[in-house]
Design a protein around this motif. Sequence first.
Motif, mmCIF file in Angstrom:
data_model
loop_
_atom_site.group_PDB
_atom_site.id
_atom_site.type_symbol
_atom_site.label_atom_id
_atom_site.label_comp_id
_atom_site.label_asym_id
_atom_site.label_seq_id
_atom_site.Cartn_x
_atom_site.Cartn_y
_atom_site.Cartn_z
ATOM 1 N N LEU A 7 0.881 -10.814 2.916
ATOM 2 C CA LEU A 7 -0.027 -10.083 3.783
ATOM 3 C C LEU A 7 -1.590 -10.261 3.424
ATOM 4 O O LEU A 7 -1.783 -10.080 2.202
ATOM 5 C CB LEU A 7 0.207 -8.333 3.871
ATOM 6 N N VAL A 8 -2.485 -10.764 4.230
ATOM 7 C CA VAL A 8 -3.673 -10.995 3.702
ATOM 8 C C VAL A 8 -4.776 -10.244 4.867
ATOM 9 O O VAL A 8 -4.712 -10.362 6.125
ATOM 10 C CB VAL A 8 -4.201 -12.589 3.955
ATOM 11 N N ASN A 9 -5.555 -9.537 3.920
ATOM 12 C CA ASN A 9 -6.471 -8.202 4.791
ATOM 13 C C ASN A 9 -7.888 -9.407 4.871
ATOM 14 O O ASN A 9 -8.657 -9.604 4.055
ATOM 15 C CB ASN A 9 -6.933 -7.358 4.035
ATOM 16 N N PRO A 10 -8.257 -9.905 6.174
ATOM 17 C CA PRO A 10 -9.458 -10.636 6.245
ATOM 18 C C PRO A 10 -10.543 -9.812 5.861
ATOM 19 O O PRO A 10 -11.899 -10.509 5.625
ATOM 20 C CB PRO A 10 -9.406 -11.067 7.793
ATOM 21 N N ALA A 11 -10.664 -8.425 6.194
ATOM 22 C CA ALA A 11 -11.675 -7.769 5.923
ATOM 23 C C ALA A 11 -11.880 -7.308 4.495
ATOM 24 O O ALA A 11 -12.966 -6.757 4.217
ATOM 25 C CB ALA A 11 -11.643 -6.581 6.799
ATOM 26 N N GLU A 82 -5.253 -5.732 15.955
ATOM 27 C CA GLU A 82 -6.107 -4.927 16.118
ATOM 28 C C GLU A 82 -7.298 -5.060 15.378
ATOM 29 O O GLU A 82 -8.378 -4.208 15.527
ATOM 30 C CB GLU A 82 -5.506 -3.421 15.985
ATOM 31 N N GLU A 83 -7.238 -5.980 14.222
ATOM 32 C CA GLU A 83 -8.464 -6.032 13.313
ATOM 33 C C GLU A 83 -8.551 -4.875 12.540
ATOM 34 O O GLU A 83 -9.778 -4.301 12.630
ATOM 35 C CB GLU A 83 -9.542 -6.664 13.907
ATOM 36 N N SER A 84 -7.593 -4.237 12.114
ATOM 37 C CA SER A 84 -8.011 -2.881 11.450
ATOM 38 C C SER A 84 -6.759 -2.669 10.290
ATOM 39 O O SER A 84 -5.944 -3.345 10.415
ATOM 40 C CB SER A 84 -7.849 -1.485 12.369
ATOM 41 N N ALA A 85 -6.598 -1.416 9.637
ATOM 42 C CA ALA A 85 -5.726 -1.246 8.669
ATOM 43 C C ALA A 85 -4.322 -1.029 9.457
ATOM 44 O O ALA A 85 -3.307 -1.411 8.595
ATOM 45 C CB ALA A 85 -5.922 0.059 7.993
ATOM 46 N N LYS A 86 -4.255 -0.937 10.855
ATOM 47 C CA LYS A 86 -2.856 -0.970 11.572
ATOM 48 C C LYS A 86 -2.454 -2.133 11.063
ATOM 49 O O LYS A 86 -0.879 -2.233 11.387
ATOM 50 C CB LYS A 86 -3.236 -0.552 12.927
ATOM 51 N N ASP A 87 -3.063 -3.471 11.390
ATOM 52 C CA ASP A 87 -2.344 -4.676 11.091
ATOM 53 C C ASP A 87 -1.358 -4.744 9.816
ATOM 54 O O ASP A 87 -0.365 -5.044 9.861
ATOM 55 C CB ASP A 87 -3.362 -5.862 11.223
ATOM 56 N N THR A 88 -2.260 -4.191 8.610
ATOM 57 C CA THR A 88 -1.244 -4.367 7.661
ATOM 58 C C THR A 88 -0.237 -3.541 7.596
ATOM 59 O O THR A 88 0.901 -4.000 7.050
ATOM 60 C CB THR A 88 -2.415 -4.139 6.278
ATOM 61 N N ARG A 89 -0.397 -2.300 8.259
ATOM 62 C CA ARG A 89 0.747 -1.228 8.154
ATOM 63 C C ARG A 89 1.841 -1.842 9.128
ATOM 64 O O ARG A 89 2.907 -1.505 8.688
ATOM 65 C CB ARG A 89 0.144 -0.013 8.396
ATOM 66 N N ARG A 90 1.524 -2.340 10.249
ATOM 67 C CA ARG A 90 2.379 -2.878 11.076
ATOM 68 C C ARG A 90 3.322 -3.919 10.515
ATOM 69 O O ARG A 90 4.541 -4.118 10.686
ATOM 70 C CB ARG A 90 1.817 -3.311 12.394
ATOM 71 N N ALA A 91 2.436 -4.894 9.617
ATOM 72 C CA ALA A 91 3.246 -5.964 9.064
ATOM 73 C C ALA A 91 4.112 -5.642 8.177
ATOM 74 O O ALA A 91 5.433 -6.010 7.914
ATOM 75 C CB ALA A 91 2.250 -7.048 8.594
ATOM 76 N N ALA A 92 3.837 -4.515 7.335
ATOM 77 C CA ALA A 92 4.395 -4.159 6.128
ATOM 78 C C ALA A 92 5.616 -3.538 6.681
ATOM 79 O O ALA A 92 6.945 -3.522 6.033
ATOM 80 C CB ALA A 92 3.539 -3.209 5.147
ATOM 81 N N GLY A 106 -5.512 -8.303 -1.351
ATOM 82 C CA GLY A 106 -6.629 -7.186 -0.717
ATOM 83 C C GLY A 106 -7.120 -6.392 -1.892
ATOM 84 O O GLY A 106 -6.725 -6.789 -3.133
ATOM 85 N N GLY A 107 -7.665 -5.372 -1.793
ATOM 86 C CA GLY A 107 -8.101 -4.583 -2.815
ATOM 87 C C GLY A 107 -7.028 -3.244 -2.730
ATOM 88 O O GLY A 107 -6.089 -3.292 -2.131
ATOM 89 N N ASP A 108 -7.519 -2.075 -3.276
ATOM 90 C CA ASP A 108 -6.708 -0.869 -3.166
ATOM 91 C C ASP A 108 -6.299 -0.279 -2.139
ATOM 92 O O ASP A 108 -5.310 0.059 -1.731
ATOM 93 C CB ASP A 108 -7.428 0.047 -4.198
ATOM 94 N N ASP A 113 -2.103 0.546 2.093
ATOM 95 C CA ASP A 113 -1.642 0.827 3.498
ATOM 96 C C ASP A 113 -0.457 -0.110 3.185
ATOM 97 O O ASP A 113 0.489 0.211 4.325
ATOM 98 C CB ASP A 113 -2.475 -0.399 4.364
ATOM 99 N N ALA A 114 -0.192 -1.277 2.568
ATOM 100 C CA ALA A 114 0.984 -2.132 2.717
ATOM 101 C C ALA A 114 2.111 -1.020 1.921
ATOM 102 O O ALA A 114 3.243 -0.908 2.548
ATOM 103 C CB ALA A 114 0.926 -3.005 1.871
ATOM 104 N N ALA A 115 1.883 -0.630 0.969
ATOM 105 C CA ALA A 115 2.699 0.356 0.035
ATOM 106 C C ALA A 115 3.144 1.352 0.966
ATOM 107 O O ALA A 115 4.547 2.055 1.029
ATOM 108 C CB ALA A 115 2.022 0.871 -1.294
ATOM 109 N N LEU A 116 2.615 2.105 1.929
ATOM 110 C CA LEU A 116 2.981 3.257 2.690
ATOM 111 C C LEU A 116 4.236 2.943 3.553
ATOM 112 O O LEU A 116 4.891 3.646 4.055
ATOM 113 C CB LEU A 116 1.797 3.849 3.609
#
Length: 337
Positions: A7-11, A82-92, A106-108, A113-116
Amino acid sequence: MATIGLLVNPAAGRDIRRLTGGASVVDNYAKRRVAECVCDGLTVAGEPLEVSIMPDRTGIADHAVTEAPADIEATRLEIPIEESAKDTRRAAARFRDAADVAVVLGGDGTTCDAALELGDVPLVAVSTGTNNVVPSAVDGTVAGAAAALIATGTVPAETVTTRHGMVEARAETPTGERRLTGLAAVEVSSRSFIGTRALLDPTDLRGGVVSQAHPGDIGLPAVAGSLEPLAPAEPGGVAVRLAEPADAPRSVRAIVAPGVTATIGVTSCDRLEPGESVSFDVPDGVVGADGERELELTDATVELTPIPEGPRLVDVDATLEAGARVGGFEAAGIDER
């Protein structure tokens, strides 16, 4: 075949703190290189592996798939973007049942988001964000090697992972209840609007709860760590209440943001057991998580609680050392003549 979720967060690592402080810039070219290095590191396993990569619109995932080594089966995860935190959560959430290990760049906030959604999947957190209290500054190739050793079972995950805590916020407002979860910290600010999201002015902070605390951390964990250090693997949290230095019984010098130090007045700093809560009255302010403002509140009471149900973090150094002890780096079938 063992599977690694990437998982890579572009933002991540690109907010306003590059202009207002000394935060380093982690652009998408750098993230492409780190993602490519993670895939290269997977070859340490010495056997075919699959890496499934969270998609994005900046070319990071496509580059990693194209440049992956021949013996690594790299694919782009098929999910909406969606280019939002939802992308990370959906992939995780997809990786919860499909991956043996997850690597998060990413950062914290991204790691949270991934840990959730990851559940018990071991997580290798690589810092490419702004607030990097939990993620490690580790080379992508090294992170990939550690992930490979765990994914293949060469190193048992239970011997090199620890459960990191989180902080849960529950706000009672005139219009109902609102909730927020932070990984390293949940902060209460007197600033009444979200704005650029980043917590920039330390004088706005009224306090909060952190899940780990050390003077070498960034933000509220650094303030708490200057008085009450708390190791990442220790249970519970630290609650701090802040005030102007002139009005507080003690004050500390702390790193409140990358490139920014300040004198912070502290009215109280207390250890909390897991599940033990503290409350803050918020007449007009914002509750943030991991250095970013999230919830605008008026006439609210916020209850902050350290919880033990955080990510299962991989100790990269311990994993590599364990791999060496069991011969995990030995190449088989090589003719030395």
